[in-house]
Design a protein around this motif. Structure first.
Motif, PDB file in Angstrom:
ATOM      1  N   GLY A  91       5.599   0.283   6.110  1.00 47.74           N
ATOM      2  CA  GLY A  91       5.452   1.418   6.405  1.00 47.74           C
ATOM      3  C   GLY A  91       6.711   2.448   5.993  1.00 47.74           C
ATOM      4  N   THR A  92       8.422   0.981   5.443  1.00 46.11           N
ATOM      5  CA  THR A  92       9.419   2.042   5.488  1.00 46.11           C
ATOM      6  C   THR A  92       9.730   2.445   4.674  1.00 46.11           C
ATOM      7  OG1 THR A  92      10.234  -0.020   5.204  1.00 46.11           O
ATOM      8  CG2 THR A  92      10.029  -0.032   7.067  1.00 46.11           C
ATOM      9  N   LEU A  93       8.264   2.228   3.110  1.00 48.01           N
ATOM     10  CA  LEU A  93       9.121   2.832   2.417  1.00 48.01           C
ATOM     11  C   LEU A  93       7.850   4.624   2.086  1.00 48.01           C
ATOM     12  CD1 LEU A  93       9.861  -0.367   0.375  1.00 48.01           C
ATOM     13  CD2 LEU A  93      11.525   1.630   1.296  1.00 48.01           C
ATOM     14  N   GLY A  94       7.231   4.247   2.149  1.00 43.98           N
ATOM     15  CA  GLY A  94       5.392   5.070   1.767  1.00 43.98           C
ATOM     16  C   GLY A  94       4.607   4.833   2.671  1.00 43.98           C
ATOM     17  N   ILE A  95       3.901   5.666   2.911  1.00 44.48           N
ATOM     18  CA  ILE A  95       2.671   6.193   3.999  1.00 44.48           C
ATOM     19  C   ILE A  95       1.596   5.546   2.618  1.00 44.48           C
ATOM     20  CG2 ILE A  95       0.943   7.032   5.701  1.00 44.48           C
ATOM     21  CD1 ILE A  95       3.807   6.577   5.911  1.00 44.48           C
TER      22      ILE A  95
END
Length: 468
Positions: free
Chosen positions: A209-213
């Motif tokens: 979850g650190t780059l996109g949902i």
């Protein structure tokens, strides 16, 4: 506790974004204390750090709208599936908004001829397989918990079937994700292979979850096997069991699952699941194929087990017997907790090359014994991955410190054996201190550069993976 820190909170931005979100979503912006704490870390030992609000989006468009507002006011966004992760992935150390995907649980498209399926992230693996049963297909990744498929992709989950069918990284063909700006990206088409550009799918799978949902997933399906058999075999010690695993893999027996339970875990499983397995190190296996094939594979493993000191080898095709064994295996966490009522479980995992598995597990057992710690061991040993469940009084600082010391030692040991500090739990907060030791400063700098390029204001699940 290692890896769990409080980050700077953007109080003004959070307040402004909350007002705008309430105007857009009304009572769906939920702020009850109990609900917020349920959406922070509760599964294991890490400190609970709740978000400021919980929102359950119903569409990709709503996720985009929420993300755009939070991006404008620099408010953290933390995706939430079922909350079954073990390393603090859903904690909110800087506050912000938890996006709960329970209402995005539609199975959008089953492509039986292509053996793939398109789903929303809130679909759970059990719900998907129940839906697929009539097609003769199934989704193979089984981490034990009935996790959401979006969460499984975000953490790179694997589990009992990985030795034959692979992990989420092998079974996600494509996905759609919302970036911090609110822009929607698609990482790939449904084709089984591609040479078109960077492998953005695998970049997103395991990014926690650190780059996109993630808002949509295209998953690889498998054919339900004609026949399935399960087998059990006891061994005099863990080293003998691991030697049987190594030989099984080297001889190319197409085992679907091969799990190790140490003697302490077998005792816990017997008591919790009302079984009567010999309280010695145990291998629990499953074979998939034709009727003749699974019988032959089981017999070949029986020969290997006998040569490596195994005893009491049995196998069965009866579905009810198989289900009972595997349910007991999936309940190993809860069974382990019963060994010390009132204690909490500090669960940790490592993964090493299969040839080093016996050394690593035996060293862990010796270390635990010397420290006087109660910790059953269970593992997906076909790929060198095992778990320790440390049973600790978390109100006793000395016990917590002792447990943290063991976890650090075990991670370092696995890394020294050309292994990894986590085979499937992920990094989150709990494993963050060990990632740079494993990958090196150059790889960490590259990861941080990717994170900054996509999420320059660090609003996507901040405080995770040591990227802050």
């Amino acid at each position: 506790m290692a890896g769990v820190v409080d980050l700077w909170r953007n109080e003004d931005g959070i307040a402004t974004a909350m007002d705008i979100l309430r105007q857009r979503f009304g009572a769906r912006v939920e702020t009850g204390q109990a609900l917020r704490e349920q959406h922070a870390h509760t599964t294991t030992w890490l400190r609970n750090q709740p978000p400021d609000a919980v929102i359950c989006p119903t569409s990709t468009e709503e996720v985009q709208a929420i993300m755009a507002i939070c991006s404008q006011y620099r408010v953290p966004v933390i995706p939430f599936g079922t909350g079954s992760s073990l390393e603090g992935h859903v904690n909110a150390p800087a506050g912000g908004i938890s996006l709960d995907f329970r209402d995005m649980n539609a199975i959008l498209q089953v492509n039986a001829e292509d053996m793939d399926v398109v789903v929303q992230p809130g679909v759970t693996r059990k719900a998907l397989n129940a839906h697929l049963r009539a097609t003769g297909l199934f989704f193979s990744v089984d981490p034990g918990a009935d996790a959401s498929l979006g969460g499984m992709a975000a953490t790179g989950a694997s589990g009992t079937n990985a030795v034959r069918y692979g992990t989420m990284k092998d079974n996600v063909l494509a996905l759609k994700a919302v970036l911090p700006s609110g822009e929607l990206v698609q990482t790939a088409a449904r084709a089984r292979k591609s040479s078109a550009g960077y492998d953005l799918t695998r970049l997103m799978v395991g990014s926690e979850g650190t780059l996109g949902i993630i808002t949509e997933l295209t998953l690889r399906l498998r054919g339900i096997p004609e026949a399935v058999s399960a087998a059990t075999c006891s061994f005099p010690d863990v080293a003998a069991a691991c030697n049987a695993v190594i030989a099984t893999i080297q001889y190319g027996i197409p085992v679907a699952r091969i799990e190790l339970l140490d003697a302490l875990q077998v005792r816990a499983v017997n008591a919790y699941s009302k079984l009567s397995l010999p309280e010695a190190p145990l291998l629990l296996l499953e074979f998939h194929g034709s009727d003749a094939g699974v019988a032959e594979d089981a017999a070949r493993f029986g020969d290997i087990a006998a040569e490596t000191g195994g005893s009491g080898f049995t196998f069965t095709k009866r579905e009810e017997d198989r289900n009972r064994l595997w349910q007991a295996r999936h309940d190993a966490y809860w069974a382990g907790l019963q060994l010390r009522p009132g204690a909490k479980g500090l669960s940790t995992d490592v993964c090493v090359p299969v040839s080093r598995l016996a050394d690593c597990v035996s060293a862990a057992q010796d270390r635990l014994a010397s420290m006087g710690m109660l910790a059953p061991i269970v593992g997906h040993v076909g790929d060198g991955n095992f778990h320790c469940l440390l049973l600790v009084d978390t109100d006793n600082p000395a016990e917590v410190a002792q447990a943290e010391g063991f976890i650090g030692w075990l991670n370092e040991l696995a890394i020294s054996m050309d292994g990894t500090c986590t085979g499937e739990h992920g990094i989150g907060q709990g494993k963050a201190p060990y990632l740079e030791r494993e990958l090196g400063s150059g790889a960490m700098a590259m990861m941080r550069a990717i994170k900054r390029g996509i999420d320059p204001h660090n609003i996507l699940n901040p405080g995770k993976m040591g990227l802050t």
